[in-house]
Structures are given as structure tokens and as C-alpha cells.
Design a protein around this motif. Structure first.
Motif, short mmCIF file in Angstrom:
data_model
loop_
_atom_site.label_atom_id
_atom_site.label_comp_id
_atom_site.label_asym_id
_atom_site.label_seq_id
_atom_site.Cartn_x
_atom_site.Cartn_y
_atom_site.Cartn_z
N PHE A 471 -8.56 -21.49 -40.62
CA PHE A 471 -8.84 -23.06 -40.30
C PHE A 471 -7.53 -23.77 -39.69
O PHE A 471 -7.69 -24.24 -38.72
CB PHE A 471 -8.77 -23.54 -41.77
N LEU A 541 -14.95 -25.84 -35.00
CA LEU A 541 -15.36 -26.26 -36.30
C LEU A 541 -16.36 -25.09 -36.63
O LEU A 541 -16.68 -24.82 -37.83
CB LEU A 541 -16.21 -27.45 -36.10
N VAL A 544 -14.85 -22.50 -38.74
CA VAL A 544 -14.66 -22.94 -40.25
C VAL A 544 -15.90 -23.23 -40.81
O VAL A 544 -15.75 -22.67 -42.24
CB VAL A 544 -13.91 -24.62 -39.94
N VAL A 545 -17.03 -23.72 -40.46
CA VAL A 545 -18.09 -23.84 -41.14
C VAL A 545 -18.59 -22.51 -41.51
O VAL A 545 -18.92 -22.46 -42.79
CB VAL A 545 -19.33 -24.74 -40.49
N TYR A 548 -16.35 -21.41 -44.48
CA TYR A 548 -16.60 -21.92 -45.70
C TYR A 548 -18.13 -22.41 -46.39
O TYR A 548 -18.25 -22.47 -47.46
CB TYR A 548 -15.86 -23.33 -45.59
N PHE B 156 -13.59 -33.93 -44.04
CA PHE B 156 -14.66 -32.96 -43.52
C PHE B 156 -14.77 -31.75 -44.44
O PHE B 156 -16.03 -31.21 -44.85
CB PHE B 156 -14.05 -32.33 -42.33
N LEU B 160 -18.31 -30.90 -46.63
CA LEU B 160 -18.59 -29.25 -46.41
C LEU B 160 -18.91 -28.50 -47.48
O LEU B 160 -19.77 -28.03 -47.85
CB LEU B 160 -17.88 -28.55 -45.41
N LYS B 161 -17.91 -28.97 -48.28
CA LYS B 161 -17.97 -28.31 -49.83
C LYS B 161 -18.64 -28.87 -50.90
O LYS B 161 -19.39 -27.91 -51.66
CB LYS B 161 -16.41 -28.01 -50.02
N GLN B 172 -19.91 -31.59 -39.46
CA GLN B 172 -19.46 -31.69 -37.97
C GLN B 172 -19.93 -32.70 -37.18
O GLN B 172 -19.05 -32.90 -36.50
CB GLN B 172 -20.26 -30.42 -37.48
#
Lengths: 605, 541
Positions: A471, A541, A544-545, A548, B156, B160-161, B172
Motif C-alpha cells: 500500500f 488503488l 490496494v482494493v 484489502y 479510504f 473500504l473495510k 475509489q
């Protein structure tokens, strides 16, 4: 600025001047000899006396550890790196290695000879400048050796090795490969160092080819996958065509100027650019030479082999291609564009300005758009590296315009130094996060293929620390503060804007009405650059997505195979990526010193 | 300045430690971690409150300090070669925002006390708070930008989590949208930086560039250059840089047409993320406008006054009309934020002192009310697993606490007198009236905002009627409950909402607590900057 000391090869001062490179040579010999030490004996004919000569035969157990070559290479590179760092300590002594140097006692002084080294030596007019050791070249060596030592450490976990007692074919074959790989790594470093130091285009070409050929083989070394061989082959073919074109350009330059010395070429080029001169031949030659270096920095449209090569090579090698090899290309471009076809030749804007500007825009946009569509993480990183090449080319373009503004007379060189500082800073920190990203992929690779984004799924669950590192590398690549990638991108943008704005601040405070249209057009390069870095956010990104957000796929569960060496290297990269973002001052000053030493006409302006 | 560094460092240390623990240990660690973070954030709140009451005694208070002077300043060298300093300070513009952040931190933590994976969640909230404080206290352009972008990272991850079903897209979009705008802003800042006169370097200039990033220095520099009818940097250059900076701030605010990231981000974000996003992060846009473009480029502000007014009007009207059509509770609240941010925009665009003070107070009041709205939405989602307005009926019967909280929050947001939101809206309307009279325009333009208030009341009342009261004795639990008994909100949620409600009442009944310093700041900037440069205004001070 201290005076240059002239040195003849293998003369006094040579070892002091050439210390890091000599370490590499020593390491190379050690790599060849040490794994081969054994109980070989030689029987004197006609007698029963056997004299041991130690090379070959049954190997000593102490030297038969298959991991040994990797340690020799890593330690050699680290020592060389530290040597380079130490030369910065307390002011850099500059050395010029020349082909011929006479003591003053010899009385044959011809016209054209000069007294050097405080009058103690004569530099004959026929003497050639070979290698120059100054801040600029030392900084590049720092980049090369740093990147290579990280890659060497990381590769220990990537190349399969077996216990020395295992006598199966597979084990013997793999153990034997260890030495080959690291020898190639060291020769790559050697070639790169020569490129950084070279003051003669021919010497530079020799270094370039040494590094290139080693890296072709390194790319193809990844035989576990078909892509490795294919990538190596493509890289070799395209690379040698590019080198051939570059060599053709060099031969034309030689034909035209009668010399390949950088200094003499520069003088000749200035003459050719004057109204009486005829610039056609040198310009064509320049274009050809640029193709050769354009391939090295993977600038569009010479970048086509890069994604294949990166995807095929093992990740640490791909990391070298994306960092050290690119830095080598930048050295070549700098030497050609800023020394030979130097910008001061024609009223402030270099002859190649528009061409390079277009090239940089095409490169960064193409790289980013291609990266958007690639599902293979390594190809994605390859295209992102194309985009980064575009940013650096934009910086070089700005240097080409460094004294466009007549109001700048007196301190225009500041802007050029600023951009050069930015490019150097970018190259240094690129080693931290670009190579680091490849090393994370390398850990993943030791488990299986990494050819799809989905292979990275759930990394955050499997290996939280690796995911955090990745990241950090990603947002550093994208240029998000407070990472070093942001600092470097900011510096490049600042440099470009500084050149573009010139002295408008002074003019405005004197009441001139100026608009952005009055700035040099390189300002728009900065705008395109920031928009491009916004585009690049998408694909960084996405990594990263993927790490995660998604669950680990299929069989790829749990923690990854261990390997403290590669993890140490990644950790070093993370620390450096963050550190140089938060505390950039020392590195900026180092880069500024290096940039200052590149071209003295800036400093004198 | 421990306010900035400590939360960030503390949260990073906690997260780094936690990520090395195994699942079971991590679960056990959740409780100590969130208590520690709660106490830590309460400590921060105590610190800022002490600052407000001038407990430390070494300042003059935030009232009565001249424009472009700051309290609690500290400056450390950061990157010498570029003229970057770690430079912080507070004035009446930034202090309410800092206090608001420190207030919302513990409340957010309490409201979302048992969020899953708490060992990461609570440190992230703290990290977010640290970054937000950093934005408000920084007096250095570089530092400002670093924290401006740093806020994106925890948000972010929060989306996201911990977000909803479509969180991947929302996170995003949120990141890229605001990042794009802020890199354009960055280029504007860098261009501004190099347009300083290199022959007469300002204080704190870099050794390599000869220019400074220091905001107070730049403001003074611009102030002097703007005098006597001159435009700082010249007319066209000033306009270009003004637009580049405003782009970054308007997207963050967000104003129509740059608002589309907000509903997505809000709907998908977890409750705590939404609370901080609406409560403080949106205000970064308005804060940035006051701090940079307004202070540096008053001429350009006057030039683009009508454009800004139009953007504000459209945001206000469009935001509330869209609200009418929403069936998702959280989306409705998100669009109501767009509408309220339009009010701030109008307040700035009136260029009346009362309008600016109103904008400042709106930032503050909305910062207290909107977290309340989102806390209600979050509790709704948490307990009923649904966000659809029509699905849930008769809440007054079975969940009296949530129903009361919701009613209170809704009323506060639609601008009920004696609650904080009313003060700001009334002031903006007065400022708009002044503006119309001064410009000689028809007062009929007031109809738009006035009608919007009616529309706002309509959608709030309508949604309340359908969720709280309809259904009467035969309450209709949402289908997503599967016939389980319907719980009311938990105690920690009650506590958080109660505290927010109390502050809403406090600042509604006694707005001068915060409004005095904002008024003072406005008067200072008008007397010190705007009036000398642009001449007197018919609205007067």
C-alpha cells in the motif's frame, strides 16, 4: 568546488578514485573463484608428486554452500554502495581518469598540453578523458549499487537452491545457476557504473552494452515460466536493435566531429548550431543515439518490449530494469541532451525541446492509459514505469528551456539545477518504492504465478505487513503525501513550473501584466503531469482494493513462504519510502550537489 | 503542537502493533485499545477547550487579534531547501474547526463503540482526526497540502473495510475524485509559489528556490500587492490561480456540479466515517477557501462573485430537490449536506461580513448537526439492517429513543429556531438580502432559498412521518428483520446522540459562544483586508 585531480589508470590515486568499482571487480573474481575452490591436484609428469592447485576437483565443503555466491554478491554490492556513500562524506574529491598523463619531469611538452594537478603533471593534448568521478556520477552509482544490492538480497529467496549433498540433476543444475545469476548481477552493476562515469561516448557505449547484455540474460534467467524466455528474447531483440541504432548514431557523430569525447562533441555541436554551421548530420546522429537511450528509459514509442520483459523476468530483475536500468538511460540522455546538445547552444531553448516535450507527453499518457487496462500486476508496474519515464522526460524538457527568459540573466541556472535535482531525487526514491513493489510481488511469486491481479487477492488477510508495504509503495508511486513519491513528483512539478515562470514574479511586482500564457509552454507539461498522476490513481488503488477487499483465491491461503532476506529488503524500501517523504532535506541537498556538478555553465550563470 | 503529531503517531503505533497480533489476541485487545483512544481523544478535547477558555493564559484569546495573526504558533524547520516549515497556529477561523474535530472524535468513537474489527477501526478514526487537525492548524502551504491529502487515506480505508455493499466503487470514486481536484490545486499552489518576487525573498524562503510556502508571509505579501487598485499577480494570472485553487476546494465542499462523489461515499461509508466526513472533512473545503483564495485574491473573488453565488444557489436548490426523491435515508441526508454546503457558498459569495460570519457559523453548526444525522442513520442501519425509508414504520412505538433522536436531528437540520442550524441560515438570508439590495437586484431572488427551506422541511417531515409515526399501533418492522424483536438503540449510541443534541441546543440558544469569535474574525478581515482593497460595501460592517 574542489579541483579535478587527473589520474592515469593504475597510477597513483587510481585505487582511491576508483574504489567502489574495484570492489565490484574483486567481488566478481571472488564469485568466479570461491565456489570453485576444491581439492584439485596436478601430478608432475613422471613422478608421483601431486601438487594441489585448488581450482576444481572435489569442492571444499565450506565453499560448496549454494547460497554462498548470493552472499558474496550481496556483500560486494553493499560494500560498493557504502564506499560510494562514504565518498560524499566531507566533500567529494573529483577525479578525471585520462588515457595519458605525464610527470612534469618529461620535457617533451607539445602545443595543446596543459599542466594539471597543481602543475605536477602534464596532460598531453592527445590524452583522452575516459571517466569522470564527481557528484553526479557518484549519485548514479549510489542508485545502481543500492538497487542491485537490494535485488541481490531479495533474489536469495527467489532462486531455488538445494542442499549441497543433494546430487540429483535438478539440484546440481539449480545450485550451479546461483553463481551465474550473481555474476551477471555484478557485471550489470559494473556496466552501469561505467555508463555513469563515462566521459567518452565510446566508453559509455561499452558500459551500456555490458549492462544490457547482462540484463538480457538476467531477464531470460527466469526459466520456470515460458514468459521468462519469451520476455528475454523480445528484450534482447528489441534492445539490440535499439543499441545498433544508437551505435550507428555514434558512428555518425564520430564521422562528423572526429571524436567521441563529450567535451569536444559539445564544442562541435555549438559550432554546428551557429548560423554558419550545418546541423543536419549531428541532428540525425543525435536522433539515432536518443533511440538507444529511449529504449533504456522505456520512453514511448520504444517501450514495447518493456512490459513483456518485466512480466517475464523474475520480480527482482524486473525491479532492476525499472529502476537502475532506467537511471542508466537517464544518464545517457543527460549526457547527450544536456552536455553534447547543450541548451545554451541556441538562444535559450534547445533544438530538441519540442520533440522531447511531445515525447514526454506521449510517454506518460500512453504509459498510464496502458496501465489502466492491464490485469497483470507486473505489466501494470511496467507501464507505470513508462509513465514515470514520461515525468522525467518532462523534467529534462524543462531543463532544455532553462534560460528562455531574457530577464533570467544572472540566475537562470538555479531553475535548471532545481529540475535536475528533482530528476535525481526521483531516480533515488524510485529505487525505494518501485523496486519495493516488485519485491512484494517477488514474495508472492515464490508461491506461484503472479500474472493476474487476482493473485494478489486477500493479501491483507494473509500477510498484513506485506499488504501495508505494498500500500505504501502504491501510494508512493501515485504521489500521495507524505510519501517520498509525492516529494519527488512535487519537486519535478516545482522545477518545471520554476523554469516556466522564470522571472515573472519580479516583472509582476514591477507592474507588468502577465498571464499564464506569458510563461514558457513547459508549464502545460506540469498540468498534463498532474492530470496524469490523477489517472494513475485508478490502477494503483486497484491493487490496494484487490489486497484489502477481496478474499484470498482458491488454493492460495495462509501466510506466504518465509524468507527473511527479501522481507528485510522490503522493509528497507518501506522505511526509505516514508523517510525520504517526511525528511527529504538531506537527500535534496545531496541531489542538488550532484546536479550542480553536472554542468558548470549553469553554476557560472 | 502535540495536537497534530500525537494522534497520528499514537494511532500508527497501535495499528502497527495490532497488525502483528493473532486474531484471538486482537479480539482481546479491542477493549483496552478503544478505551485508550477514547481517553486520548477526550484529552485532546480537554486541551482545546482549555485553549478556548484561555486557560494557558499566554494568549490574548481568539477575539480581537488582528487579521493574519495567529495564536499558539510554533515553527520548526522541515525542508530548508524548499522553504518548508512545520508551522502551526490558530486563529478564530481555524480554532472552531479544531475544537469541532476534537469534539467529534470521542463522540464518533462512542457512537460506534462496537464497530467490528475495532482494533483497527478506532485507531483509524484517531488517525483521521489527527490529519484533520493538521489541515486546520497548518500555516504552511506544503504542510497544509500534505495533511489535506493525508485525510484521504484513513477515510479510504474506513469506507473500504467497514463500508456497505458497494463500498469498493465508492471508496475509489471518493479517492480519485478529490485527488484529481487537489492535484490541480497543487499545481496552482506551486505556480503561486514561484510567482513570488525572487529578488526580494520573503522570510522563511528556501535555499534552493528562494521562495516561501509560509501562509502568513504570503498573505501579507498579497495584501501589499493588492493595494491601490493593483491586482496581486496581475488580473489574468490571479483569476487563473484563483480558479485552480477553488476547484480543489469546491470539489471537497462539495458544490454542484462536483458533488457526485459525496452521496456514494456517504451511503457506503460506515457510521463513524460518515460522521467525520460530513462533520469535518467537508468543512475543509470552506476552510480552505477562507484561508487561501479569499485572503490572497479578493479581486478575483469579487470577479467570480456571481459565479460562486450561482454555484451556491444551484447546490442549495438542487440538493434539496434531489432529497425529495430519495428513498434511502442516508442518501437523503447526504444530499441535504450538499444543500447546506450551498448555504456556505452563498454566504461567502455575498461578500458581506454577516454572510461570512454566517458561513463560518454554518460550518460549525453543520459540523455538530450532521454527525447527529449520520449517527441516527447508522443506528438505523445497525439495528434494522435497512436504510429504505418506507420499510420501517411506527418507530415511535417500539424504539422511542431512536425516534426521539431522529426527530431532534431532523428538526435541527431543517433549521428550527433555537437550534444551531437556524442561526446560520437566518444570517445567510440576511446577508443575501443585503447583497441583493446592494447590487440593486430584485428581492424576488430571495424566493429560491426561501422556498428551499420549505422543501427541506418537506422532505424531512415526510421521511419522519413515514418512519416514526405511520403505522400507529400495528408497527411494521422492516422485512430485513426477519421477524426478530426490534431493539432500541444501545446505551453508547444514546450517550453520543444526547451529547450532540445538547451541543445543538447550546449553540442554538447561545450562539455567541462561537459566533463572537467568528464575527470578530470577519470584522478583522473586512477591516484589514477586504475594505482597504475593494473599497467600502453598502452592506457595511
Amino acid at each position: 568546488m574542489s579541483e579535478v585531480t587527473y589520474v592515469q589508470p593504475f597510477d597513483e590515486n587510481f585505487t582511491t578514485a576508483f574504489c567502489p568499482e574495484l570492489v565490484l571487480v574483486a567481488g566478481l573474481f571472488a564469485l568466479i573463484i570461491i565456489p570453485n575452490l576444491g581439492k584439485a591436484t596436478f601430478r608432475i609428469p613422471g613422478t608421483q608428486i601431486r601438487l594441489p592447485y585448488f581450482l576444481g576437483g572435489e569442492r571444499y565443503s565450506a565453499f560448496s554452500n549454494p547460497r554462498l555466491p548470493s552472499w558474496i554478491a550481496a556483500i560486494t554490492l553493499i560494500i560498493a554502495f557504502v564506499e560510494v556513500l562514504m565518498t560524499f562524506d566531507g566533500g567529494l574529491q573529483r577525479y578525471m581518469i585520462v588515457s595519458e598523463l605525464l610527470p612534469t619531469t618529461i620535457n617533451e611538452v607539445n602545443s595543446g598540453d596543459v599542466l594539471v594537478n597543481g602543475g605536477s603533471h602534464i596532460l598531453p593534448g592527445s590524452s583522452k578523458e575516459l571517466l569522470l568521478i564527481n557528484g553526479f556520477s557518484r549519485l548514479f552509482e549510489m542508485i545502481f549499487f543500492g538497487a542491485l544490492s537490494l535485488a541481490a538480497i531479495a533474489s536469495m529467496n527467489r532462486l531455488q537452491s538445494f542442499d549441497a549433498s543433494d546430487r540429483s540433476t535438478n539440484a546440481l543444475y539449480n545450485n550451479r545457476r546461483q553463481a551465474d545469476f550473481y555474476i551477471l548481477l555484478l557485471t550489470t552493476g559494473m556496466g552501469m557504473a561505467i555508463v555513469a562515469l563515462a566521459q567518452d561516448m565510446f566508453v559509455l557505449f561499452l558500459g551500456l552494452e555490458l549492462a544490457s547484455f547482462s540484463s538480457y540474460v538476467l531477464v531470460a534467467f527466469h526459466k520456470e515460466s515460458k514468459e521468462g524466455t519469451e520476455g528475454g528474447m523480445k528484450y534482447f531483440i528489441v534492445g539490440s536493435v535499439a543499441s545498433g541504432i544508437g551505435l550507428y548514431g555514434l558512428s555518425m557523430l564520430y564521422l562528423w566531429a572526429g571524436s567521441l569525447q563529450l567535451g569536444e562533441l559539445s564544442v562541435a555541436f555549438d559550432a554546428a548550431m551557429s548560423p554558419q554551421g550545418s546541423p543536419a548530420l549531428p541532428l540525425i546522429a543525435l536522433g539515432f543515439v536518443l533511440v538507444g537511450f529511449g529504449f533504456k528509459v522505456s520512453a514511448a514509442p520504444f517501450h514495447f518490449a518493456a512490459p513483456d520483459a518485466y512480466a517475464g523476468a523474475s520480480s527482482p530483475v524486473a525491479g532492476i530494469l525499472a529502476t537502475a536500468s532506467k537511471a542508466m538511460g537517464i544518464v545517457g540522455l543527460t549526457r547527450m541532451l544536456l552536455i553534447v546538445a547543450s541548451p545554451e547552444s541556441s538562444d535559450g531553448s534547445a533544438i530538441w525541446l519540442v520533440a522531447l516535450g511531445i515525447l514526454s507527453v506521449v510517454t506518460m499518457t500512453w504509459g498510464n492509459i496502458a496501465a489502466l487496462g492491464s490485469d497483470n500486476p507486473k505489466r501494470m508496474l511496467a507501464y507505470s514505469s513508462v509513465a514515470h519515464a514520461g515525468y522525467m522526460l518532462a523534467g529534462l524538457t524543462a531543463i532544455g528551456a532553462w534560460n528562455w527568459d531574457p530577464r533570467l540573466a544572472g540566475h537562470g541556472g538555479d531553475a535548471a539545477i532545481m529540475v535536475m535535482t528533482a530528476i535525481l531525487f526521483h531516480l533515488v526514491v524510485l529505487v525505494c518504492f518501485k523496486l519495493g513493489a516488485f519485491l512484494v510481488l517477488s514474495v508472492l511469486e515464490s508461491e506461484g504465478e503472479v500474472s493476474q491481479m487476482s493473485n494478489m487477492r486477500g493479501l491483507a488477510k494473509r500477510e498484513p505487513l506485506l499488504a501495508v508495504s505494498m500500500f505504501i509503495f502504491m501510494i508512493s508511486l501515485a504521489g500521495v503525501p507524505p510519501m517520498s513519491g509525492f516529494m519527488s513528483k512535487l519537486l519535478v512539478i516545482m522545477g518545471i513550473v520554476k523554469v516556466a515562470i522564470g522571472d515573472m514574479g519580479d516583472a509582476i511586482s514591477n507592474g507588468d501584466l502577465l498571464s499564464i500564457g506569458d510563461a514558457h509552454w513547459v508549464w502545460w507539461l506540469a498540468l498534463i503531469m498532474v492530470l496524469n498522476s490523477a489517472i494513475s490513481m485508478f490502477y494503483y488503488l486497484r491493487v490496494v482494493v484487490t489486497m484489502y477487499f477481496h478474499e484470498p483465491e482458491g488454493t492460495r491461503q495462509g501466510p506466504l513462504p518465509n524468507g527473511w532476506q527479501v522481507r528485510t529488503a522490503i522493509f528497507a524500501c518501506v522505511v526509505a519510502s516514508v523517510f525520504f517523504g517526511i525528511n527529504a532535506d538531506a537527500l535534496i541537498e545531496l541531489c542538488e550537489m550532484a546536479a550542480n556538478s553536472l554542468n558548470y555553465s549553469w553554476a557560472s550563470q | 503542537m502535540p495536537l497534530v503529531g500525537l494522534p497520528i503517531i499514537a494511532s500508527l503505533i497501535i495499528m502497527a502493533t495490532v497488525s502483528n497480533l493473532s486474531e484471538e489476541v486482537r479480539e482481546k485487545m479491542v477493549n483496552p485499545i478503544r478505551w485508550a483512544i477514547l481517553l486520548f481523544s477526550l484529552g485532546l478535547l480537554g486541551l482545546t477547550t482549555a485553549m478556548f477558555y484561555n486557560y494557558f493564559g499566554d494568549i490574548n484569546g481568539f477575539e480581537g487579534i488582528a487579521f493574519n495573526t495567529y495564536e499558539f504558533t510554533a515553527r520548526y524547520s522541515w525542508v530548508d531547501s524548499l522553504g518548508i516549515y512545520w508551522s502551526v497556529g490558530l486563529d478564530a477561523l481555524s480554532f472552531p474547526m479544531v475544537w469541532l474535530t476534537t469534539l467529534l472524535l470521542p463522540i464518533t468513537i462512542i457512537a460506534t463503540w462496537d464497530e467490528k474489527n475495532g482494533a483497527f477501526y478506532h485507531p483509524l478514526i484517531l488517525l483521521m482526526g489527527g490529519a484533520l487537525i493538521g489541515v486546520f492548524v497548518s500555516l504552511d502551504l506544503f504542510m497544509f497540502y500534505v495533511f489535506w491529502e493525508l485525510t484521504l487515506i484513513p477515510m479510504f480505508f474506513l469506507i473500504l473495510k467497514w463500508g456497505g455493499a458497494d463500498r469498493k466503487y465508492a471508496a475509489q470514486k471518493f479517492f480519485i475524485y478529490t485527488f484529481t481536484a487537489s492535484v490541480v490545486m497543487l499545481l496552482g499552489l506551486v505556480t503561486l509559489y514561484f510567482l513570488q518576487n525572487p529578488l526580494e525573498p520573503l522570510a522563511y524562503s528556501g535555499s534552493l528556490t528562494g521562495r516561501t510556502f509560509d501562509i502568513p508571509e504570503l498573505v501579507t505579501y498579497a495584501q501589499n500587492a493588492n493595494m491601490n487598485g493593483n491586482w496581486f499577480l496581475g488580473a489574468s494570472m490571479q483569476k487563473i490561480i484563483f480558479v485552480m485553487l477553488m476547484l480543489g476546494f469546491l470539489v471537497k465542499l462539495p458544490a454542484v456540479p462536483f458533488h457526485t462523489w459525496l452521496p456514494d461515499a456517504h451511503v457506503q461509508a460506515p457510521t463513524g466515517g460518515s460522521m467525520l466526513l460530513a462533520g469535518v472533512m467537508l468543512k475543509m473545503g470552506a476552510y480552505g477557501m477562507f484561508r487561501l483564495p479569499v485572503a490572497l485574491f479578493p479581486h478575483a473573488l469579487e470577479h467570480f462573485q456571481l459565479a460562486l453565488m450561482a454555484i451556491g444557489m444551484i447546490s442549495l436548490v438542487w440538493g434539496s430537490i434531489v432529497c425529495l426523491g430519495q428513498t434511502n435515508l442516508k442518501k437523503m441526508v447526504a444530499y441535504s449536506s450538499v444543500s447546506h454546503m450551498g448555504v456556505i457558498c452563498i454566504g461567502i459569495a455575498t461578500m458581506q461580513p454577516i454572510g461570512w460570519a454566517a458561513a463560518l457559523f454554518m460550518m460549525f453548526a453543520h459540523g455538530i448537526i450532521s454527525p447527529h444525522l449520520f449517527a441516527v442513520c447508522g443506528a438505523f442501519k445497525h439495528h434494522y439492517h435497512s436504510m429504505e425509508i418506507g420499510e420501517m414504520r411506527g418507530m415511535a412505538k417500539h424504539s422511542p429513543w431512536l425516534a426521539t433522536s431522529m426527530m431532534f436531528a431532523w428538526m435541527a437540520s431543517l433549521g428550527l429556531p433555537l437550534l444551531a442550524g437556524f442561526v446560520a441560515e437566518l444570517m445567510v438570508l440576511i446577508a443575501l438580502w443585503h447583497f441583493l439590495i446592494a447590487e440593486g437586484w430584485s428581492v424576488l431572488w430571495m424566493v429560491g432559498p426561501a422556498l428551499t427551506i420549505a422543501v427541506t422541511a418537506a422532505y424531512y417531515l415526510w421521511s419522519m412521518q413515514r418512519t416514526i409515526f405511520e403505522g400507529g399501533d400495528e408497527t411494521q418492522p422492516p422485512a430485513s428483520m426477519d421477524g426478530h424483536p426490534i431493539p432500541d438503540i444501545a446505551n453508547h449510541e444514546k450517550l453520543a446522540m444526547f451529547v450532540l443534541a445538547m451541543f445543538t441546543i447550546l449553540f442554538g440558544v447561545m450562539p455567541w459562544i462561537a459566533l463572537d469569535m467568528m464575527n470578530d474574525w470577519t470584522i478583522q478581515i473586512f477591516e484589514g483586508l477586504i475594505m482597504p482593497i475593494l473599497g467600502n460595501f453598502s452592506g457595511g460592517v
